[in-house]
Scaffold this active site. Structure first.
Site, short mmCIF file in Angstrom:
data_model
loop_
_atom_site.label_atom_id
_atom_site.label_comp_id
_atom_site.label_asym_id
_atom_site.label_seq_id
_atom_site.Cartn_x
_atom_site.Cartn_y
_atom_site.Cartn_z
CG ASP A 1 -1.26 7.66 0.22
OD1 ASP A 1 -0.07 8.40 0.04
OD2 ASP A 1 -2.04 7.64 -0.63
CG ASP B 1 -1.44 1.17 1.50
OD1 ASP B 1 -2.41 1.65 0.45
OD2 ASP B 1 -1.48 1.81 2.43
#
Length: 194
Positions: free
Chosen positions: A12, A10
């Site tokens: 952020d 992922d």
């Protein structure tokens, strides 16, 4: 052709500090532990692929050109720690978006596994031998639905904890550095990695 495992990340909150809707390269800063984690994961010589929801497109907060500029900066950030960004897959949709072309439900917005499945098809990846590392349980659900093993970076970004059988990670760690150590031990138990 033999399929290879990959490490899905992922963006952020996992690789970068979580700055909502940010595509400004000047505001892109590694999350705590991310530099060390990426450097260690690079030693595994597996594809490192970022999987990210980018609803700012659907919400009219930024355009594709800005997103592609951010992706270029992210690739350079990987390079500074000796890693290669092998793929960058994003979902531009949001059911409540203001741009009609992207204002709908889809199969690619996490927690759906569509981005991982697309990446696996394009890169000839074995999802069942791959790992997903993310900082919220939507990431974990996407990874598990795709068949990956999962690691939750429990850094405080998950605030809702709406749980079901798909949202329980295989492992829980404080940052990407710890996640990389865990994944490295699982994939290469005989190797001595820093």
């Amino acid at each position: 052709m033999a399929l290879t495992p990959a490490i899905f990340l992922d963006k952020d909150g996992t690789v970068l500090r979580d700055v909502p809707y940010n595509v400004d390269p000047e505001k892109m800063i590694f999350a705590p532990g991310a530099e060390q984690g990426l450097a260690r994961l690079a030693q595994l010589r597996l594809p490192l692929i970022v999987i990210t929801n980018q609803p700012g497109i659907a919400l009219g907060k930024f355009g594709f050109d800005e997103l592609y500029g951010m992706r270029t900066r992210l690739s350079r950030m990987f390079e500074t720690v000796g890693a290669t960004l092998s793929g960058f897959y994003f979902c531009p949709h949001h059911p409540h978006g203001t741009l009609l072309a992207y204002a709908h439900s889809c199969a690619c917005r996490k927690p759906a596994p569509g981005l991982l499945i697309t990446a696996a098809e394009r890169h000839q990846l074995d999802l069942h031998r791959s790992w997903l590392i993310g900082d919220i349980v939507n990431d974990i659900e996407a990874g598990r639905r795709a068949g990956c093993r999962t690691v939750l970076v429990d850094n405080g970004n998950e605030t809702e904890w709406l749980m079901n059988e798909w949202r329980v990670p295989d492992y829980c760690v404080p940052d990407l550095d710890a996640a990389s150590k865990l994944v490295a031990r699982q994939l290469m138990p005989e190797a001595v990695l820093p």
